[in-house]
Design a protein around this motif. Structure first.
Motif, PDB file in Angstrom:
ATOM      1  N   MET A   1       0.852  -1.187   0.000  1.00  0.00           N
ATOM      2  CA  MET A   1       0.000   0.000   0.000  1.00  0.00           C
ATOM      3  C   MET A   1       0.889   1.239   0.000  1.00  0.00           C
ATOM      4  O   MET A   1       1.801   1.348   0.816  1.00  0.00           O
ATOM      5  CB  MET A   1      -0.913   0.007   1.237  1.00  0.00           C
ATOM      6  CG  MET A   1      -1.710   1.296   1.433  1.00  0.00           C
ATOM      7  SD  MET A   1      -2.812   1.253   2.871  1.00  0.00           S
ATOM      8  CE  MET A   1      -1.621   1.216   4.221  1.00  0.00           C
ATOM      9  N   GLU A   2       0.610   2.177  -0.889  1.00  0.00           N
ATOM     10  CA  GLU A   2       1.378   3.418  -0.953  1.00  0.00           C
ATOM     11  C   GLU A   2       0.518   4.550  -0.400  1.00  0.00           C
ATOM     12  O   GLU A   2      -0.566   4.829  -0.908  1.00  0.00           O
ATOM     13  CB  GLU A   2       1.801   3.736  -2.389  1.00  0.00           C
ATOM     14  CG  GLU A   2       2.778   4.878  -2.469  1.00  0.00           C
ATOM     15  CD  GLU A   2       3.346   5.059  -3.863  1.00  0.00           C
ATOM     16  OE1 GLU A   2       4.354   5.780  -3.993  1.00  0.00           O
ATOM     17  OE2 GLU A   2       2.787   4.494  -4.815  1.00  0.00           O
ATOM     18  N   ALA A   3       0.997   5.171   0.662  1.00  0.00           N
ATOM     19  CA  ALA A   3       0.191   6.188   1.347  1.00  0.00           C
ATOM     20  C   ALA A   3       1.106   7.208   2.003  1.00  0.00           C
ATOM     21  O   ALA A   3       2.339   7.065   2.002  1.00  0.00           O
ATOM     22  CB  ALA A   3      -0.706   5.528   2.398  1.00  0.00           C
ATOM     23  N   THR A   4       0.486   8.243   2.556  1.00  0.00           N
ATOM     24  CA  THR A   4       1.217   9.257   3.309  1.00  0.00           C
ATOM     25  C   THR A   4       0.305   9.850   4.359  1.00  0.00           C
ATOM     26  O   THR A   4      -0.881  10.084   4.083  1.00  0.00           O
ATOM     27  CB  THR A   4       1.754  10.368   2.398  1.00  0.00           C
ATOM     28  OG1 THR A   4       2.472  11.322   3.190  1.00  0.00           O
ATOM     29  CG2 THR A   4       0.630  11.072   1.669  1.00  0.00           C
ATOM     30  N   PRO A   5       0.820  10.096   5.561  1.00  0.00           N
ATOM     31  CA  PRO A   5       0.009  10.774   6.579  1.00  0.00           C
ATOM     32  C   PRO A   5       0.103  12.295   6.491  1.00  0.00           C
ATOM     33  O   PRO A   5      -0.548  12.991   7.272  1.00  0.00           O
ATOM     34  CB  PRO A   5       0.617  10.260   7.888  1.00  0.00           C
ATOM     35  CG  PRO A   5       2.048  10.026   7.553  1.00  0.00           C
ATOM     36  CD  PRO A   5       2.083   9.574   6.114  1.00  0.00           C
ATOM     37  N   SER A   6       0.908  12.809   5.558  1.00  0.00           N
ATOM     38  CA  SER A   6       1.049  14.256   5.403  1.00  0.00           C
ATOM     39  C   SER A   6       1.262  14.591   3.939  1.00  0.00           C
ATOM     40  O   SER A   6       2.265  14.174   3.332  1.00  0.00           O
ATOM     41  CB  SER A   6       2.234  14.782   6.235  1.00  0.00           C
ATOM     42  OG  SER A   6       2.494  16.132   5.925  1.00  0.00           O
ATOM     43  N   LEU A   7       0.328  15.331   3.363  1.00  0.00           N
ATOM     44  CA  LEU A   7       0.458  15.775   1.984  1.00  0.00           C
ATOM     45  C   LEU A   7       1.349  17.001   1.861  1.00  0.00           C
ATOM     46  O   LEU A   7       1.651  17.442   0.753  1.00  0.00           O
ATOM     47  CB  LEU A   7      -0.923  16.096   1.405  1.00  0.00           C
ATOM     48  CG  LEU A   7      -1.867  14.905   1.230  1.00  0.00           C
ATOM     49  CD1 LEU A   7      -3.281  15.387   0.956  1.00  0.00           C
ATOM     50  CD2 LEU A   7      -1.384  13.993   0.123  1.00  0.00           C
ATOM     51  N   SER A   8       1.790  17.553   2.981  1.00  0.00           N
ATOM     52  CA  SER A   8       2.637  18.748   2.968  1.00  0.00           C
ATOM     53  C   SER A   8       4.105  18.369   2.955  1.00  0.00           C
ATOM     54  O   SER A   8       4.498  17.314   3.456  1.00  0.00           O
ATOM     55  CB  SER A   8       2.338  19.609   4.191  1.00  0.00           C
ATOM     56  OG  SER A   8       3.225  20.706   4.255  1.00  0.00           O
ATOM     57  N   CYS A   9       4.917  19.248   2.392  1.00  0.00           N
ATOM     58  CA  CYS A   9       6.358  19.029   2.310  1.00  0.00           C
ATOM     59  C   CYS A   9       7.067  20.351   2.593  1.00  0.00           C
ATOM     60  O   CYS A   9       6.478  21.432   2.497  1.00  0.00           O
ATOM     61  CB  CYS A   9       6.739  18.503   0.927  1.00  0.00           C
ATOM     62  SG  CYS A   9       8.461  17.961   0.797  1.00  0.00           S
ATOM     63  N   SER A  10       8.340  20.266   2.944  1.00  0.00           N
ATOM     64  CA  SER A  10       9.133  21.464   3.226  1.00  0.00           C
ATOM     65  C   SER A  10      10.164  21.740   2.144  1.00  0.00           C
ATOM     66  O   SER A  10      11.017  22.610   2.306  1.00  0.00           O
ATOM     67  CB  SER A  10       9.839  21.322   4.579  1.00  0.00           C
ATOM     68  OG  SER A  10      10.630  20.145   4.604  1.00  0.00           O
ATOM     69  N   ASN A  11      10.107  20.995   1.039  1.00  0.00           N
ATOM     70  CA  ASN A  11      10.975  21.224  -0.116  1.00  0.00           C
ATOM     71  C   ASN A  11      10.125  21.419  -1.364  1.00  0.00           C
ATOM     72  O   ASN A  11       8.959  20.996  -1.414  1.00  0.00           O
ATOM     73  CB  ASN A  11      11.929  20.047  -0.339  1.00  0.00           C
ATOM     74  CG  ASN A  11      13.059  20.019   0.659  1.00  0.00           C
ATOM     75  OD1 ASN A  11      13.262  20.960   1.421  1.00  0.00           O
ATOM     76  ND2 ASN A  11      13.800  18.923   0.685  1.00  0.00           N
ATOM     77  N   LYS A  12      10.718  22.005  -2.388  1.00  0.00           N
ATOM     78  CA  LYS A  12      10.086  22.127  -3.705  1.00  0.00           C
ATOM     79  C   LYS A  12      11.107  21.686  -4.756  1.00  0.00           C
ATOM     80  O   LYS A  12      11.601  22.491  -5.544  1.00  0.00           O
ATOM     81  CB  LYS A  12       9.619  23.563  -3.949  1.00  0.00           C
ATOM     82  CG  LYS A  12       8.558  24.039  -2.970  1.00  0.00           C
ATOM     83  CD  LYS A  12       7.923  25.355  -3.392  1.00  0.00           C
ATOM     84  CE  LYS A  12       8.930  26.481  -3.372  1.00  0.00           C
ATOM     85  NZ  LYS A  12       8.291  27.782  -3.730  1.00  0.00           N
ATOM     86  N   CYS A  13      11.427  20.405  -4.749  1.00  0.00           N
ATOM     87  CA  CYS A  13      12.507  19.861  -5.580  1.00  0.00           C
ATOM     88  C   CYS A  13      12.220  20.087  -7.066  1.00  0.00           C
ATOM     89  O   CYS A  13      11.076  20.023  -7.518  1.00  0.00           O
ATOM     90  CB  CYS A  13      12.684  18.374  -5.309  1.00  0.00           C
ATOM     91  SG  CYS A  13      12.967  17.974  -3.568  1.00  0.00           S
ATOM     92  N   VAL A  14      13.284  20.303  -7.822  1.00  0.00           N
ATOM     93  CA  VAL A  14      13.119  20.556  -9.257  1.00  0.00           C
ATOM     94  C   VAL A  14      12.600  19.327  -9.986  1.00  0.00           C
ATOM     95  O   VAL A  14      11.919  19.447 -11.010  1.00  0.00           O
ATOM     96  CB  VAL A  14      14.449  21.020  -9.891  1.00  0.00           C
ATOM     97  CG1 VAL A  14      14.884  22.347  -9.322  1.00  0.00           C
ATOM     98  CG2 VAL A  14      15.546  19.964  -9.709  1.00  0.00           C
ATOM     99  N   PHE A  15      12.909  18.132  -9.485  1.00  0.00           N
ATOM    100  CA  PHE A  15      12.480  16.915 -10.159  1.00  0.00           C
ATOM    101  C   PHE A  15      11.168  16.381  -9.609  1.00  0.00           C
ATOM    102  O   PHE A  15      10.661  15.364 -10.086  1.00  0.00           O
ATOM    103  CB  PHE A  15      13.552  15.818 -10.045  1.00  0.00           C
ATOM    104  CG  PHE A  15      13.927  15.468  -8.642  1.00  0.00           C
ATOM    105  CD1 PHE A  15      13.158  14.611  -7.882  1.00  0.00           C
ATOM    106  CD2 PHE A  15      15.071  16.003  -8.083  1.00  0.00           C
ATOM    107  CE1 PHE A  15      13.514  14.293  -6.590  1.00  0.00           C
ATOM    108  CE2 PHE A  15      15.443  15.697  -6.785  1.00  0.00           C
ATOM    109  CZ  PHE A  15      14.652  14.837  -6.036  1.00  0.00           C
ATOM    110  N   CYS A  16      10.617  17.037  -8.590  1.00  0.00           N
ATOM    111  CA  CYS A  16       9.365  16.574  -7.999  1.00  0.00           C
ATOM    112  C   CYS A  16       8.226  16.804  -8.974  1.00  0.00           C
ATOM    113  O   CYS A  16       8.100  17.888  -9.551  1.00  0.00           O
ATOM    114  CB  CYS A  16       9.092  17.297  -6.683  1.00  0.00           C
ATOM    115  SG  CYS A  16       7.576  16.763  -5.869  1.00  0.00           S
TER     116      CYS A  16
END
Length: 746
Positions: A410-425
């Motif tokens: 199962m692929e999941a996350t408990p937080s949709l927020s991040c502290s980076n804005k990577c160029v490859f994201c």
């Protein structure tokens, strides 16, 4: 005198311009002749009755009266409909498909299971009768099953239109069908003539001693039946294709039992009025996820009766990727906290609110793409590799490296927020970002329950996807692994340890990925099966340029995380994740990465080439296809990194690879390259796989343990360096579902 000269002048004029005069006269004659012919034909058409008409010429009324009596539109006040084109209708060979969604579903009062079988020696008939006896007991809704031999029935009675049952509202559930492809291609028959069925399911029996693979003939007829039934019913696959090996090497009784149990559940759902449900959405554009309609739409030839092939042109519009194909392309407002508030500021922070409100554009776009939003800040989505594994077309690199089958993950996350804005994201900063948690916090039990519910719903939707194997579908209904790496920053969630404990309590392994920007949360992290740290640059300037962090002290946070990873190397199974972006962090940076490995001493180092998402936002971040390295370039970088580590006295070696993911694994030779248990020759082998049962035993004991306490079996031969890393038991295919030859580098 003038009159005498006139004939000579006319004669001179004739000799000078006779060619023009003759041509003009001929043209004038032709125009007059065509006009007369046209008027005569119009009169004849008005006076001549239709062919085979009982009206005779003598009984015809005058022309004016005939026009008034036969043409109700003679009165100019009555609008005349457009005149159809003269001549017979031309058949182009392509029938226009009707939208299946416009077909009104009949109300289902009762379900009449009909089991079709074809047998040569009687084995399939025996299993068909056993299946009939294993189905739910007859009731008012589910009638007694019928077993029909395909060799003794008329196909037209069943496979051109649904059979007419005694009760007009009775629906049929078919389990086996050998039909003719001509029924689908016949332009005289509706696009989905069997759409009135409640659903269908197919189980095939074969002998793997004669045919090892489907390509060679194993259960090939069942695969074709499943494909054509999907077209004739409008995609009403009730349960994935089941396969049973009658050679004795496969447990055919168990496969039939699993398939029957799943089919029984579908029938119960139909009886409750729940239907078959909708197909899965937004699961990513996977090479392994070709649909059974593609060979129709993309075909470049049309087979003729005499066996010849005629070229045809596809009229489909080009498949243009939408800017909302994935979370990465959302254009939602970006709430950013750049920690720029002045010390001693008396500004009162606003009250916490939902990270992804239900009525927000972000929520709408996410759910439309197939994401399930859990609570106010968590999410779950089916991985494209899950689709691939369910169809027997390979799992992701984690199966080759660590033994994780993708259809159990199962692929999941408990937080949709991040502290980076990577160029490859793929998101390119369009998801919520921030340096501190300023949103409402959902309890971990709500997050965990919502993740499981959302994942299982998406797995159930997969039963209608072409090629899904019944045994893998049944296995997928029990989650065994969880990758907390979908989007955002999972370690950012304030109750991450409680969530991990809930996963482990149900024997679900945990793979957690962090971006090395939250050292306090990393230091207090509890037990996790495997801990990832994204290492996207080897120095401060490169990290700022690639990850584009929001924290002003991002490099200090990064270095603190390296030291924490080193301290956890005996309690956690740690992994460095290097994402190579050509032009950003490949050229001459192997030495810098080697210094970071020497500082943190992770158990493993994964090196993967960046995946370009192909969006305009990627170009805005300075990324293009030119930044995607070839696999040969990734291999060369890994060899350089291995040499740099050796020069520092660090004994890391290349343990495994997954060429399809452009991913290679380096491992600590001292800890994971050792003699195998039970190996007679005592040879040393790579042991990158995980013993998950041992991990849960260590957790249950309550004693301290480390990565060496749950080292698994030796890494399979096909996954080692130079072997490609694709499981030979699966079949790799191209975008159109055709088998693809896997090249092995020696």
């Amino acid at each position: 005198m003038d009159f005498l000269q006139l004939p000579s002048e006319l004669l001179h004029l004739w000799h000078t311009h006779r060619t023009e005069i003759l041509l003009s006269a001929g043209l004038l004659f032709a125009i007059v002749r065509l006009a007369v012919h046209w008027r005569t034909r119009r009169s004849r058409e008005a006076l001549t009755p239709p062919v085979l008409s009982p009206v005779h010429e003598k009984s015809l009324p005058p022309l004016e009266q005939q026009l008034v009596e036969t043409d109700p539109y003679t009165d100019l006040s009555v609008p005349r409909p457009p005149r159809p084109k003269a001549g017979p209708k031309r058949v182009t060979g392509n029938k226009k498909a009707k939208a299946i969604s416009t077909i009104k579903e009949p109300a289902i009062d009762t379900i009449q299971p009909v089991i079709f079988y074809y047998t040569l020696g009687g084995t399939t008939k025996t299993y068909a009768e056993q299946l009939a006896s294993a189905l739910p007991s007859p009731s008012q809704q589910i009638l007694i099953p019928e077993c029909l031999d395909l060799a003794q029935i008329d196909y037209d009675d069943y496979f051109i239109s649904p059979p007419k049952p005694p009760n007009a509202n009775t629906a049929f559930l078919s389990n086996f069908l050998a039909h003719l492809r001509e029924t689908h291609h016949d332009f005289r028959i509706d696009t989905a003539p069997l759409a009135g069925l409640a659903g269908y399911a197919v189980f095939g029996f074969g002998d793997k001693r004669q045919w090892n693979t489907e390509g060679e003939g194993y259960c090939k007829d069942a695969v074709d039946v499943d494909k054509w039934m999907a077209r004739l019913t409008g995609g009403k696959r009730g349960f994935p294709l089941g396969q049973g090996d009658t050679s004795g090497r496969g447990n055919v009784e168990m496969r039939v039992r699993e398939w029957t149990e799943g089919l029984t559940g579908i029938m119960a759902a139909l009886a409750r009025g729940e239907g078959l449900g909708e197909g899965v959405k937004g699961s990513g554009e996977a090479v392994e996820s070709a649909d059974e309609k593609e060979d129709e739409e993309d075909s470049g030839t049309l087979e003729l009766e005499d066996g010849r092939a005629a070229a045809i042109k596809s009229k489909r519009k080009p498949n243009r990727r939408s800017r909302t194909d994935d979370l990465e392309d959302l254009k939602a407002p970006i709430p950013v906290d750049f920690t720029t508030s002045r010390p001693g500021s008396t500004t009162v922070p606003p009250p916490p609110k939902a990270m992804v409100p239900v009525n927000s554009p972000t929520y709408t776009s996410l759910t439309k793409q197939g994401y399930t939003i859990v609570g106010s800040h968590s999410g779950v989505k089916i991985c494209r590799w899950t689709k691939s594994a369910l169809r027997g077309r390979g799992s992701c690199y984690k199966y080759s490296f660590y033994g994780i089958a993708s259809h159990l993950c199962m692929e999941a996350t408990p937080s949709l927020s991040c502290s980076n804005k990577c160029v490859f994201c793929w998101r390119h900063g369009t998801n919520p970002v921030g340096t501190t948690w300023r949103w409402t916090v959902d309890p971990p039990d709500l997050v965990f329950a919502g993740m499981k519910e959302g994942h299982y719903k998406k797995i159930k939707m997969m039963r209608g996807v072409p090629g899904v194997r019944a045994e893998r579908f049944a296995e997928a209904m029990q989650i065994r692994h969880c990758a907390l790496s979908l989007v955002g920053e999972p370690i950012f969630y304030p109750h991450i340890n409680e969530l991990l404990a809930m996963l482990h309590k149900e024997h679900i392994s945990s793979f957690l990925v962090c971006n090395a920007q939250h050292p306090d949360q990393l230091a207090t992290l509890g037990p996790v099966t495997q801990l990832y740290v994204s290492i996207d640059a080897s120095n401060k300037d490169s990290l700022r340029r690639i990850d584009r962090p929001l924290h002003r002290d991002f490099w200090e946070r990064f270095i603190r995380c390296m030291d924490i990873i080193r301290a956890k190397r005996f309690t956690h199974r740690t992994v460095f994740r290097l994402t190579l972006v050509k032009g950003f962090n490949i050229d001459e940076e192997a030495e810098g990465y080697a210094d970071l490995v020497a500082r943190a001493l992770p158990a493993f180092v994964e090196v993967k080439g960046v995946t370009y998402c192909g969006t305009s936002t990627a170009a805005g971040a300075g990324l293009s296809m030119g930044n995607v390295p070839f696999y040969e370039e990734v291999q060369a970088f890994v060899l350089s990194l291995e040499a740099a580590l050796q020069r520092r006295g660090l004994d890391y070696g290349i343990a495994a690879e997954h060429a399809h993911s452009c991913c290679i694994l380096l491992a600590d030779r001292e800890r994971f390259y050792k003699p195998s248990r039970g190996d007679e020759d005592g040879g040393r082998k790579w042991h990158t796989l995980i013993d998950y049962a041992a991990f849960f035993r260590c957790l249950k004991s309550g004693n301290a343990f480390g990565p060496e306490d749950y080292v698994g079996a030796p890494t399979p031969e096909w996954a080692l360096w130079g072997r490609g890393g694709f499981d030979p038991r699966d079949e790799r295919v191209d975008r159109k579902g055709k088998p693809r030859v896997v090249e092995v580098v020696q």
